[in-house]
Design an enzyme around this catalytic site. Sequence first.
Site, PDB file in Angstrom:
ATOM      1  N   GLY A  29       0.825  -1.208   0.000  1.00 59.34           N
ATOM      2  CA  GLY A  29       0.000   0.000   0.000  1.00 59.34           C
ATOM      3  C   GLY A  29       0.853   1.250   0.000  1.00 59.34           C
ATOM      4  O   GLY A  29       0.999   1.905   1.025  1.00 59.34           O
ATOM      5  N   GLU A  31      12.700  -4.335  -4.521  1.00 57.75           N
ATOM      6  CA  GLU A  31      11.749  -4.423  -5.619  1.00 57.75           C
ATOM      7  C   GLU A  31      12.434  -4.157  -6.948  1.00 57.75           C
ATOM      8  O   GLU A  31      12.184  -4.802  -7.946  1.00 57.75           O
ATOM      9  CB  GLU A  31      10.606  -3.418  -5.401  1.00 57.75           C
ATOM     10  CG  GLU A  31       9.510  -3.561  -6.424  1.00 57.75           C
ATOM     11  CD  GLU A  31       8.355  -2.597  -6.179  1.00 57.75           C
ATOM     12  OE1 GLU A  31       7.323  -2.780  -6.825  1.00 57.75           O
ATOM     13  OE2 GLU A  31       8.488  -1.660  -5.366  1.00 57.75           O
ATOM     14  N   ASN A  91      10.402   3.914 -15.379  1.00 59.14           N
ATOM     15  CA  ASN A  91      11.758   3.877 -15.917  1.00 59.14           C
ATOM     16  C   ASN A  91      12.314   5.277 -16.163  1.00 59.14           C
ATOM     17  O   ASN A  91      13.535   5.453 -16.190  1.00 59.14           O
ATOM     18  CB  ASN A  91      11.790   3.028 -17.202  1.00 59.14           C
ATOM     19  CG  ASN A  91      11.711   1.549 -16.872  1.00 59.14           C
ATOM     20  OD1 ASN A  91      11.451   1.165 -15.723  1.00 59.14           O
ATOM     21  ND2 ASN A  91      11.946   0.697 -17.863  1.00 59.14           N
ATOM     22  N   GLU A  92      11.449   6.264 -16.304  1.00 54.69           N
ATOM     23  CA  GLU A  92      11.944   7.639 -16.414  1.00 54.69           C
ATOM     24  C   GLU A  92      12.600   8.063 -15.097  1.00 54.69           C
ATOM     25  O   GLU A  92      13.678   8.664 -15.091  1.00 54.69           O
ATOM     26  CB  GLU A  92      10.786   8.597 -16.761  1.00 54.69           C
ATOM     27  CG  GLU A  92      10.287   8.490 -18.200  1.00 54.69           C
ATOM     28  CD  GLU A  92       9.493   7.215 -18.466  1.00 54.69           C
ATOM     29  OE1 GLU A  92       8.923   6.650 -17.518  1.00 54.69           O
ATOM     30  OE2 GLU A  92       9.463   6.774 -19.637  1.00 54.69           O
ATOM     31  N   SER A 121       1.224   3.474  -3.342  1.00 59.09           N
ATOM     32  CA  SER A 121       0.663   4.478  -4.239  1.00 59.09           C
ATOM     33  C   SER A 121      -0.650   5.022  -3.713  1.00 59.09           C
ATOM     34  O   SER A 121      -1.424   4.313  -3.066  1.00 59.09           O
ATOM     35  CB  SER A 121       0.424   3.876  -5.628  1.00 59.09           C
ATOM     36  OG  SER A 121       1.641   3.562  -6.250  1.00 59.09           O
TER      37      SER A 121
END
Lengths: 300, 300, 381, 381
Positions: free
Chosen positions: C126, C245, C364-365, C128
């Site tokens: 939990g 992660e 990925n940015e 985002s």
Amino acid sequence: MRFAFTDDQIAFRDAVRELLEKECTPAHVREAWTNATGRIPGLWEKLTDMGVVGMLAPEARGGLELTMVDLVLILEETGRCAAPEPIVETAAFGVPLLERADRTVATARTLVPWADTADVIVTEAGRFERDAVELVARPSVDGARRLFEVRGTPAPVDGDAIAAAFDRAVVGTAAQQCGLAQRMLDMTVEYTKERRQFGVPIGSFQAVKHHLANARIALEFARPLVYRAAATLDPVHASMAKYKADEAALMTARAALQCHGAIGYTTEYDLHLYMKRSWALARSMGDGRLHRSRVGAAIL
Amino acid sequence: MRFAFTDDQIAFRDAVRELLEKECTPAHVREAWTNATGRIPGLWEKLTDMGVVGMLAPEARGGLELTMVDLVLILEETGRCAAPEPIVETAAFGVPLLERADRTVATARTLVPWADTADVIVTEAGRFERDAVELVARPSVDGARRLFEVRGTPAPVDGDAIAAAFDRAVVGTAAQQCGLAQRMLDMTVEYTKERRQFGVPIGSFQAVKHHLANARIALEFARPLVYRAAATLDPVHASMAKYKADEAALMTARAALQCHGAIGYTTEYDLHLYMKRSWALARSMGDGRLHRSRVGAAIL
Amino acid sequence: MDLSFSPEENTFRAECRAWLEVNVPRPALPSGDTRAGFTAHLEWERALFEARLAVVSWPQEFGGRDASLWEWLIFEEEYYRAGAPQRVTQNGIFLLAPTIFEFGTPEQQARVLPKMASGEQTWCQGWSEPNAGSDLAAIQSRAARDDAVGGWRLSGQKTWTTRGAFCTHLFGLFRSDPDAERHHGLTYFLVDLASAGVTVRGVERLDGDEGFAEVFLDDVFVADADVLGEPNQGWAVAMATTGSERGLTLRSPGRFLATAQRLIDLYHSRGDDPQLRDRVVAAYIDAEAYRWQTFWTVTRAVEGVRAGAESSMVKVFWSELDVRLHELALDLLGPHAELLDGDTGAWMKGYEFALAGPIYAGTNEIQRNVIAERVLGMPRR
Amino acid sequence: MDLSFSPEENTFRAECRAWLEVNVPRPALPSGDTRAGFTAHLEWERALFEARLAVVSWPQEFGGRDASLWEWLIFEEEYYRAGAPQRVTQNGIFLLAPTIFEFGTPEQQARVLPKMASGEQTWCQGWSEPNAGSDLAAIQSRAARDDAVGGWRLSGQKTWTTRGAFCTHLFGLFRSDPDAERHHGLTYFLVDLASAGVTVRGVERLDGDEGFAEVFLDDVFVADADVLGEPNQGWAVAMATTGSERGLTLRSPGRFLATAQRLIDLYHSRGDDPQLRDRVVAAYIDAEAYRWQTFWTVTRAVEGVRAGAESSMVKVFWSELDVRLHELALDLLGPHAELLDGDTGAWMKGYEFALAGPIYAGTNEIQRNVIAERVLGMPRR
């Protein structure tokens, strides 16, 4: 040389766009995902009434006797709204082949979308009448594209006529990809203007800008090839158009999803309706391999 | 499993790096562009004295009797400084082939760099002694790579031994590409930290960051394949290493030039010394086509 | 440099391979991101646990077998090679557990870890929120201190919670100091989703599965014993999980090698195609590159070097490789790419799944920013 | 929609083709970016001028033939098709001339344009400075008013001036209001490089040619008659030129179609290569796409629609296409790619030349910002 559309062509396009913005909203497309036909009830009749379906048919047979240049702009609009209708298959492929505007046509090389709601089915094997085929449903990633394997005994068809019809369908599909790319780009630009992270709209980040600039460039250089192919109906031009339009649509889909982030990854949000259509169309009416081969055979 | 170098290997590498940072500066490489030999006077002797040239030779023949794992780190350093010397050709290819450390070897499939200063030349046609060949000079984009067509009557060579030597040279060239990529990346990071436009260092722009992050990623995933190939000496592993190292070097060269802008486009600035070497090496000791084919034949 | 596995490691590999050969469910289970599939998956994970293969690298007392990192890698290679199901317990095992090992009290470890390993309790992440995606530090959900009962009351909304609709527990960050900004004043909580005040709403993902959830918390009580680490130190605690992660533990090379091998099988089944051959070769080389970069990293980890921002490179590489592998499969399938059924329908589902990779766990940015700033030392602004 | 050329246009094409067939120098001239080559090129450009083909789209009084945009495109296609030399006068003709047509006085037009067309005077662009590259508005070179003599005194340094070491004149921006910042207070000057106080130093480019120069100005006098547009309005005046450089007039599709055709010839000369075949096909399609996008734009231009930020899309596309075409040629050449001599050495030279495209006239990074902000309407920050 005048490489542009006439005011009449633009006006017709705008009228169709207006219709589709009302009658083929994301909510309508969602309905087609779950209803019995995979199509939008009533939309086909409205398109027929406007003359869209029969644009290429002779006036004597209920058509407008127009050309692929007139039709291509309209098909782009049907892409822009992801219209779940066999409009390329009927208006670009079937109507001029049959020289009549009153029969719905479904076609593909192998798996035929919306075959169950068409009057005539044409595949590589030949032509099937609706009541003489067995249809086996297969699930597409695009829930509004009802796909079928077609079994039965086909009637032979004239190879040259089919080849010409196929090339028109290639151009029509390329036009739909341009419309889809435009829609996904527009949605994403709007989203990135509104969505804020790190205290600013995410559209102000250079990485996001460059993703979408690249998509815009791809579309800018795909469209003229599509319009050129609509005018010449040359098979090699059609292949160039499809190849670049597929590229633009797939690139835009990737950029759109990435710039949306997680929300674009849900089916509650509308992006997936357009993205999945673009994935399917990129491999329909000839995939990249086929079209690159056709161009290669001509130029190398 | 221990996929890492020993402290001794690292210490040797560091010692060679220290030597090359003094003896193979950009100024030295520039000299080699214009002097008679395309090499740095005195450098070969210093490398020989350190044992670098003869690393793979038997002790009895003046070598260190080490392995390609020891050598690969050193060759990476010779790439990092763009050493204009036939070091891969001699230390990785020739020395173990001849089982002696005292003859300089030049080799290539077709055009042979530094053939005029070598004692022995080996091409696909066979082996040539220095005094029995006619050499025709050809200009390379890399002014410090003196290229020659080799004409004469070769002595036959053992095919298996040549094949093994070629694979070592492939790994050695891949290692040089990693060194070149590292150098170009380091130069560019430094430049973009210093260079200011629009009131900030250009390295703070996301587009510049992402160019260089991509180069760094490419290098990160190329290097382990090079080290693995040095350990196994498997031809397919060598091809994988060369393919990824070339990709990393070429991508870094593009990113480095783009992030430098106009200054990188002048020969007064040093970047071109490394960039041009990477362009040449990418097509030496087997280009992408050859190595992809070798991998394809093994896995498909 | 020694590229061979030890006899013990080879024995372990043989044991894994033999067990998996017999036990991997055939035909494949339905997606673990549907309610029915989730239950089926838990059965499978229970079997894995009983064979002591659920968490091989954990201590024996918590259900593992104290396996080394190398053995863990071997297990993963065999797991994917056998075509075994995706782990529905993975967000607990790979994201929460490392944090519990590092920050948890002995009581928390004993209470949480064995049930996590057995699948009795399942954990979702939990983090985002509607306004905190890439910008995780913008978290607004609140934790109010309730001294009267010795605990906290949580309120707010979490979103994009993977498998949140099926899991029993949630771990997440909440703002415990309302005056602190950004990454200050956050606390890391362990939340039982059966608590009063919790509402979970499943959200359909791209692939049609209910794999996401929105979790609404309305004055949910959580005891002090369910704070992980110190109050207001949640950011530092969570960053350890982030490393996991993004890095090694979530995406083992076995997964991509197995996908590359399936791609090669697909290539053969379609007949040689010179137009796509090179892309298949390149993709396979990339999967190999990923494997050897992992071996390189594991060697350093075994010798005590902890990966830092380098893990961002790993995340970008595997997530984009995964997309490439699946895109290529779709191109090989041509007109059949859009199908969801049959022998090949898994490729389109896999493609949809792969598309999440470049987005989650930090887009990925963001990762490329991290690489530029923290690996290359480029200026933040 | 009418995709045919008119009989008059076809006649014009035939005339161009016939003249070029006879007159294009064989063998090819040495590079125009060397002193010797520059002189040889000027001879060629003189011949072109005498055939009234140097500036076909200009009014007759200045040496042109009032050709339409379509005829200009036809001329360009034929020019590249014939393998005619790169124009060393191009920065004057394509960058300065459009600005003179728009902002110049009749006296300036009559004085500058005919000699530019004939190659008697050659113009280089003085915009970049050591600290003003991508950030053009950071220009520091000064123009001080000298009322006593009715003119200005210029001081400062210009850099990366293409062919500056060989040209006779320079057009450039100078800061005329020292208190104004960024793009305010700049004035556009025309400078004779033979003036007292000018020092030019050639700088070697990547390809070894002296194609760049640094231009030092030390109290150089320029008369009022050589101010283009109004004083302090230089930015607005220059932006018109920027549009030209990025857009239509500099990079005609003929150039890339000719390169694509040479690439196909190279492909055939090497024997069929299934690994690279697709890339050749894709590159050719891109050159065609560029041609038809140009036809689309020209049609709108003929009908009075002026291209704005769209020209940034054109610049990104052609410059990256040019790099791709040359990279592919090098890959086809394999081990011979590094050679500078022989039949194929021109490809490496061409590659080096192409690499400048994504950098000059506003880097492609800047162009992509422009596309996002001005074509798509995304926020500046």
